[in-house]
Design an enzyme around this catalytic site. Structure first.
Site, PDB file in Angstrom:
ATOM      1  N   GLU A  48       0.846  -1.193   0.000  1.00  0.00           N
ATOM      2  CA  GLU A  48       0.000   0.000   0.000  1.00  0.00           C
ATOM      3  C   GLU A  48       0.885   1.248   0.000  1.00  0.00           C
ATOM      4  O   GLU A  48       1.979   1.245   0.571  1.00  0.00           O
ATOM      5  CB  GLU A  48      -0.925   0.026   1.224  1.00  0.00           C
ATOM      6  N   THR A  49       0.412   2.289  -0.664  1.00  0.00           N
ATOM      7  CA  THR A  49       1.023   3.618  -0.609  1.00  0.00           C
ATOM      8  C   THR A  49      -0.033   4.569  -0.063  1.00  0.00           C
ATOM      9  O   THR A  49      -1.173   4.588  -0.541  1.00  0.00           O
ATOM     10  CB  THR A  49       1.481   4.081  -2.000  1.00  0.00           C
TER      11      THR A  49
END
Length: 294
Positions: A48-49
């Site tokens: 995830e970012t």
């Protein structure tokens, strides 16, 4: 002329660099359109970012938007949120000592407590949504096949979908060695997850490495393009909630779930469940910073 977009890498649920779950974080991202956020998430290729933006709700301190490498936005409060608050504390964006804030994630505003002590890493404790217990995986043979296991490797207890913000299928197996042997077939697992009304799959055993821990786990989420995640707060929360509901873990106890060892990224996630309150706690450290030249 190219514009510079600052970013940071945060190792979440980590005691030292290059352990835990790495998170790519982009602060002050209000001017980035969603399509650019998704492209940046593909570039980093982390599970995830997270992008920090101004909240849309008056009762929130910050709004968090998190995307997987395939551009899917996720809304649970796990390592994606934990890493953002670790960065906010270490970057001096939060008051000193202990304070309570509110994070906007999707349609929810959830409380976060950040504790800062001189000479120590900041600790973040955040509430997840109240647990919701969903469907069970009825076809145990299909589940075993999807995980590359034999039917006898599954524990007697049913695999069940539980959510504290994200629906994950909790799959108990007979030992830590079985957890380590899991070899996912993404297509088959997607079918099992759809039938169970789940997004991701948390395979666990009750024989952790440390005697004081409650489970040893691995997480797989082909639904949003995550092959395997080394530390998943949105799955550890439901797992401890389920163990408390079953009477296997005492209500109010700080329960530690071990994850990431199979990936060489050992992580320990601490969860406390009291009634319908599910609280995830942990720390981490910033290991890199730089600029995207876009």
């Amino acid at each position: 002329m190219a514009s510079a977009v600052p970013f940071f890498l945060v190792d979440v649920f980590a005691d030292e660099p290059l352990t835990g779950n790495p998170l790519a974080l982009v602060p002050d991202a209000d001017d980035l359109p969603v399509e650019r956020m998704q492209a940046i998430a593909r570039e980093f290729n982390q599970s995830e970012t997270t992008f920090l933006v101004r909240p849309t709700r008056d009762d929130a301190t910050w709004r968090l938007r998190s995307f997987t490498p395939i551009g899917a936005e996720v809304f649970g409060a796990g390592h994606n949120a934990m890493g953002a608050w670790i960065w906010l504390a270490d970057a001096g964006r939060l008051p000193a000592a202990e304070s309570v804030f509110a994070q906007e994630i999707g349609d929810e505003v959830l409380p976060v407590r950040v504790t800062r002590r001189a000479g120590e890493r900041s600790e973040v404790s955040m509430d997840q949504s109240a647990p919701v217990f969903g469907r069970t995986a009825e076809d145990r043979a299909a589940l075993a096949d999807a995980l590359g296991l034999g039917l006898g490797d599954l524990a007697d207890d049913a695999a069940q979908t539980v959510s504290t913000g994200a629906d994950h299928l909790l799959v108990p197996v007979r030992g830590r060695d079985v957890v380590d042997r899991v070899d996912v077939d993404p297509g088959r697992l997607l079918r099992v997850l759809r039938d169970a009304g789940a997004e991701g799959c948390y395979v666990y055993s009750r024989d952790p490495i440390d005697a004081e821990s409650v489970a040893y786990a691995r997480f797989f989420n082909p639904t949003v393009g995550i092959t395997e995640d080394p530390a998943t707060g949105t799955a550890a929360g439901p797992l401890v909630a389920a163990l408390v509901a079953a009477g296997s873990v005492a209500e109010g106890a700080a329960a530690v779930v071990e994850q990431g060892f199979a990936l060489g990224r050992p992580s320990r996630l601490r969860v406390t469940v009291t009634g319908t309150q599910v609280r995830l706690s942990g720390s981490g450290l910033i290991v890199a910073d730089g600029n995207l030249r876009l």
